[in-house]
Design an enzyme around this catalytic site. Structure first.
Site, PDB file in Angstrom:
ATOM      1  N   HIS A  80       0.794  -1.233   0.000  1.00  0.00           N
ATOM      2  CA  HIS A  80       0.000   0.000   0.000  1.00  0.00           C
ATOM      3  C   HIS A  80       0.822   1.276   0.000  1.00  0.00           C
ATOM      4  CE1 HIS A  80       1.048  -0.078   4.252  1.00  0.00           C
ATOM      5  NE2 HIS A  80       0.748   1.207   4.275  1.00  0.00           N
TER       6      HIS A  80
HETATM    7  C1  UD1 Z   1      -1.847   5.733   5.485  1.00  0.00           C
HETATM    8  C2  UD1 Z   1      -0.532   6.305   6.020  1.00  0.00           C
HETATM    9  C3  UD1 Z   1       0.533   5.214   5.960  1.00  0.00           C
HETATM   10  C4  UD1 Z   1       0.085   3.946   6.667  1.00  0.00           C
HETATM   11  C5  UD1 Z   1      -1.266   3.500   6.128  1.00  0.00           C
HETATM   12  C6  UD1 Z   1      -1.774   2.327   6.914  1.00  0.00           C
HETATM   13  C7  UD1 Z   1       0.067   8.671   5.650  1.00  0.00           C
HETATM   14  C8  UD1 Z   1       0.838   9.612   4.813  1.00  0.00           C
HETATM   15  N1  UD1 Z   1      -0.049   7.403   5.191  1.00  0.00           N
HETATM   16  O1  UD1 Z   1      -1.661   5.407   4.126  1.00  0.00           O
HETATM   17  O2  UD1 Z   1       1.720   5.684   6.591  1.00  0.00           O
HETATM   18  O3  UD1 Z   1       1.042   2.951   6.437  1.00  0.00           O
HETATM   19  O4  UD1 Z   1      -2.216   4.583   6.227  1.00  0.00           O
HETATM   20  O5  UD1 Z   1      -2.632   1.527   6.171  1.00  0.00           O
HETATM   21  O6  UD1 Z   1      -0.471   9.060   6.662  1.00  0.00           O
HETATM   22  N2  UD1 Z   1      -9.049   4.827   1.589  1.00  0.00           N
HETATM   23  C9  UD1 Z   1     -10.278   4.247   1.609  1.00  0.00           C
HETATM   24  N3  UD1 Z   1     -10.843   3.956   2.822  1.00  0.00           N
HETATM   25  C10 UD1 Z   1     -10.244   4.226   3.999  1.00  0.00           C
HETATM   26  C11 UD1 Z   1      -8.974   4.835   3.975  1.00  0.00           C
HETATM   27  C12 UD1 Z   1      -8.385   5.119   2.769  1.00  0.00           C
HETATM   28  O7  UD1 Z   1     -10.866   3.986   0.567  1.00  0.00           O
HETATM   29  O8  UD1 Z   1     -10.810   3.929   5.069  1.00  0.00           O
HETATM   30  C13 UD1 Z   1      -8.434   5.133   0.272  1.00  0.00           C
HETATM   31  C14 UD1 Z   1      -8.837   6.511  -0.220  1.00  0.00           C
HETATM   32  O9  UD1 Z   1      -8.913   6.478  -1.594  1.00  0.00           O
HETATM   33  C15 UD1 Z   1      -7.667   7.367   0.194  1.00  0.00           C
HETATM   34  C16 UD1 Z   1      -6.503   6.404  -0.006  1.00  0.00           C
HETATM   35  O10 UD1 Z   1      -7.023   5.128   0.388  1.00  0.00           O
HETATM   36  O11 UD1 Z   1      -7.538   8.527  -0.562  1.00  0.00           O
HETATM   37  C17 UD1 Z   1      -5.267   6.724   0.809  1.00  0.00           C
HETATM   38  O12 UD1 Z   1      -5.605   6.817   2.181  1.00  0.00           O
HETATM   39  P1  UD1 Z   1      -4.633   7.623   3.179  1.00  0.00           P
HETATM   40  O13 UD1 Z   1      -5.110   7.466   4.570  1.00  0.00           O
HETATM   41  O14 UD1 Z   1      -4.396   8.996   2.682  1.00  0.00           O
HETATM   42  O15 UD1 Z   1      -3.250   6.882   3.012  1.00  0.00           O
HETATM   43  P2  UD1 Z   1      -2.903   5.330   3.149  1.00  0.00           P
HETATM   44  O16 UD1 Z   1      -2.363   4.875   1.842  1.00  0.00           O
HETATM   45  O17 UD1 Z   1      -4.022   4.582   3.740  1.00  0.00           O
HETATM   46  N1  UDP Z   2      -3.373  -5.827   8.863  1.00  0.00           N
HETATM   47  C1  UDP Z   2      -4.655  -6.319   9.069  1.00  0.00           C
HETATM   48  N2  UDP Z   2      -5.405  -6.678   7.980  1.00  0.00           N
HETATM   49  C2  UDP Z   2      -4.914  -6.584   6.703  1.00  0.00           C
HETATM   50  C3  UDP Z   2      -3.595  -6.093   6.519  1.00  0.00           C
HETATM   51  C4  UDP Z   2      -2.862  -5.709   7.620  1.00  0.00           C
HETATM   52  O1  UDP Z   2      -5.106  -6.442  10.202  1.00  0.00           O
HETATM   53  O2  UDP Z   2      -5.632  -6.930   5.764  1.00  0.00           O
HETATM   54  C5  UDP Z   2      -2.610  -5.372  10.042  1.00  0.00           C
HETATM   55  C6  UDP Z   2      -1.238  -5.967  10.212  1.00  0.00           C
HETATM   56  O3  UDP Z   2      -1.269  -7.132  11.004  1.00  0.00           O
HETATM   57  C7  UDP Z   2      -0.459  -4.846  10.883  1.00  0.00           C
HETATM   58  C8  UDP Z   2      -1.127  -3.603  10.372  1.00  0.00           C
HETATM   59  O4  UDP Z   2      -2.396  -3.993   9.857  1.00  0.00           O
HETATM   60  O5  UDP Z   2      -0.623  -4.873  12.289  1.00  0.00           O
HETATM   61  C9  UDP Z   2      -0.289  -2.971   9.305  1.00  0.00           C
HETATM   62  O6  UDP Z   2      -1.004  -1.969   8.671  1.00  0.00           O
HETATM   63  P1  UDP Z   2      -0.528  -1.347   7.304  1.00  0.00           P
HETATM   64  O7  UDP Z   2       0.318  -2.327   6.565  1.00  0.00           O
HETATM   65  O8  UDP Z   2      -1.744  -0.836   6.636  1.00  0.00           O
HETATM   66  O9  UDP Z   2       0.317  -0.078   7.786  1.00  0.00           O
HETATM   67  P2  UDP Z   2       1.840   0.146   8.174  1.00  0.00           P
HETATM   68  O10 UDP Z   2       2.188  -0.776   9.274  1.00  0.00           O
HETATM   69  O11 UDP Z   2       2.665  -0.064   6.947  1.00  0.00           O
HETATM   70  O12 UDP Z   2       1.868   1.574   8.580  1.00  0.00           O
END
Ligand code: UD1
Ligand code: UDP
Length: 364
Positions: free
Chosen positions: A203
C-alpha cells in the site's frame, strides 16, 4: 487528574494503541480516546476497534476524500478544539501518519506535551511521506517512546529535545494479546483456496502510486512459485482500478484477492503462511513476534525496521518483478531457522510506556 488523550487515525495506529489503551485502563488513568478518521471505512477502522475490544472513541470524525494537506488541516482544527476543551495532561500519538503529525502540531500549539509512541524510526528515504511525518513529530515531542536502541540512537543523533525511553514496540504486545483469541475465533482459513501460501500486502504511496511498480507487484504475485493470498488495501484497489488492472489480478487462479481483513483473521494468516511479502511497516515487526516467527520479504528500496533485517527475519528485496520472484523462490526453497526472540521487545512495551507516563507526568 487530567486525561491522557490517545489519538489514532489509521488501521496500524488502532492496533498499536490497543495495548496502550488497555494499560491505561489497568492503571485506572483517565483517558480520552480520539479517532481522527484518516481511515474511515468499516474494514479499515471500526472493525479493528471491535476485533481489539476497544472502547468506542470518545470523539471521532471522518476524513473521506481528503488530500494530505486537507487531512492535516481538518485534524489540526478538530484536535485544537479538543485539546482546548479537555485540557489533557499529554497527547499520545503512534507512528508516522498524517494523523500523527497533525495531532502533534495541534497539541504543541496549545502547549500540551506530546508523547510519541514508536519514536525514532528512520528509513532515510525522503520519498516517503512517513519519513517526514516521523522526523517532524519527534522534534515536537516531549516524551519519545523508542521501540529499540537503534531508534534511540537515531533520536540522539538528531538532538531531539524530549526525553527518550526505550520500551519495545507495542505491536508485539498486540500479537501476544490477540493471537490466542484469533486462533479460537477466526474462520478465515476455511475461505483460503490453498494449503501453502505466501501472504502479501502492498500500500505504500511510493509503490502503488507508481504504475511501473504496481505492475511489477501484481505480475510477481501472479507468477509466484507458491500461491499468494492478497488482502488488498483500498489505496491499492483504487490504483489498480484506475489503471484497468484490478480484473487481471482478480482472475488470476494462483492469487486470492481478499478485502482488507480484520486483525484476528490477519493474525491467523500470518501464523499459517509460508512467507510474508509486504511493504508494510507493522508486518515487518509482527513477523518477528515469537508466536508468528516468519520470514518477510520487504518489497521496498529501504526499511526503517533495520532491526528485523539484522535479526535475520526480513530482507529488503526492491520493487522489481524479477527481484521479487527470485527472492520468493529463494525463501521458500531455503528455509532457515529464525531467532526465538523479537528485536522489537518482549510484549511489555505498552506497560512500560504507561508506567513512564504515570511516573513522569500524570501523578507528578
Ligand atoms: C496511510 C498512512 C501510511 C500507513 C497506512 C496504513 C500517511 C501519509 N499514510 O496510508 O503511513 O502505512 O495509512 O494503512 O499518513 N481509503 C479508503 N478507505 C479508507 C482509507 C483510505 O478507501 O478507510 C483510500 C482513499 O482512496 C484514500 C486512499 O485510500 O484517498 C489513501 O488513504 P490515506 O489514509 O491517505 O493513506 P494510506 O495509503 O491509507
Ligand atoms: N493488517 C490487518 N489486515 C490486513 C492487513 C494488515 O489487520 O488486511 C494489520 C497488520 O497485522 C499490521 C497492520 O495492519 O498490524 C499494518 O497496517 P498497514 O500495513 O496498513 O500499515 P503500516 O504498518 O505499513 O503503517
Amino acid at each position: 487528574m487530567k486525561p491522557v488523550m490517545v489519538v489514532t487515525g489509521t488501521r496500524p495506529e488502532i492496533i498499536k494503541m490497543a495495548p496502550v489503551l488497555r494499560a491505561l485502563r489497568k492503571r485506572k488513568l483517565p483517558t480520552f480516546f480520539v479517532h481522527c478518521g484518516q481511515h474511515y471505512d468499516y474494514d479499515m477502522a471500526q472493525k479493528f476497534i471491535e476485533d481489539l475490544e476497544l472502547p468506542a472513541p470518545d470523539f471521532s470524525f471522518k476524513l473521506k476524500g481528503a488530500s494530505p494537506n486537507t487531512q492535516m488541516a481538518r485534524i489540526i482544527t478538530h484536535m485544537d478544539k479538543l485539546v482546548k476543551e479537555k485540557q489533557p495532561s499529554i497527547v499520545l500519538v503512534e507512528g508516522d501518519t498524517n494523523t500523527v503529525l497533525a495531532s502533534a502540531i495541534a497539541a504543541n500549539k496549545r502547549g500540551v506535551p506530546v508523547g510519541h509512541v514508536e519514536a525514532g524510526l528512520r528509513s532515510f528515504d525522503l520519498r516517503m511521506p512517513e519519513e517526514h511525518n516521523r522526523r517532524l513529530t519527534d522534534h515536537v515531542s516531549t516524551f519519545l517512546f523508542a521501540p529499540t536502541k537503534t531508534a534511540e540512537a537515531n533520536l540522539k543523533r538528531e538532538s531531539v529535545w524530549g526525553k527518550i525511553f526505550v520500551t519495545g514496540n507495542t505491536v508485539i504486545d498486540a500479537v501476544n494479546q490477540h493471537l490466542p483469541i484469533a486462533e479460537k475465533k477466526s474462520k478465515i482459513l476455511k475461505e483460503i483456496r490453498f494449503d501453502r501460501f505466501v501472504l502479501a500486502t502492498a500500500h505504500r504511496a511510493e509503490n502503488v502510486d507508481d504504475l511501473a511498480v504496481l505492475k511489477n507487484f501484481i505480475e510477481a504475485f501472479a507468477e509466484s512459485p507458491v500461491p499468494v493470498v492478497y488482502p488488498m488495501h483500498p489505496r491499492t484497489k483504487k490504483r489498480l482500478r484506475q489503471n484497468g488492472l484490478y480484473t487481471q489480478i482478480k482472475k488470476c487462479k494462483k492469487v486470492q484477492v481478499l478485502p482488507p481483513l480484520g486483525y484476528l483473521d490477519f493474525l491467523v494468516l500470518m501464523k499459517k503462511c509460508e512467507l510474508l511479502v509486504t511493504d508494510s511497516g507493522g508486518i515487518q515487526e509482527e513477523a518477528t513476534a515469537p508466536a508468528i516467527r516468519k520470514p518477510v520479504l520487504v518489497i521496498r528500496l529501504s526499511t526503517e525496521r533495520q532491526e528485523a533485517v539484522e535479526a535475520g527475519f526480513a530482507k529488503v528485496v526492491g520493487t522489481g518483478k524479477q527481484e521479487i520472484l527470485a527472492a520468493i523462490k529463494a525463501a521458500v526453497e531455503n528455509k532457515k531457522e529464525l531467532p526465538n526472540e523479537s528485536p522489537f521487545g518482549d510484549g511489555k512495551a505498552a506497560e512500560k510506556t504507561v508506567k513512564r507516563i504515570e511516573e513522569e507526568f500524570v501523578r507528578a
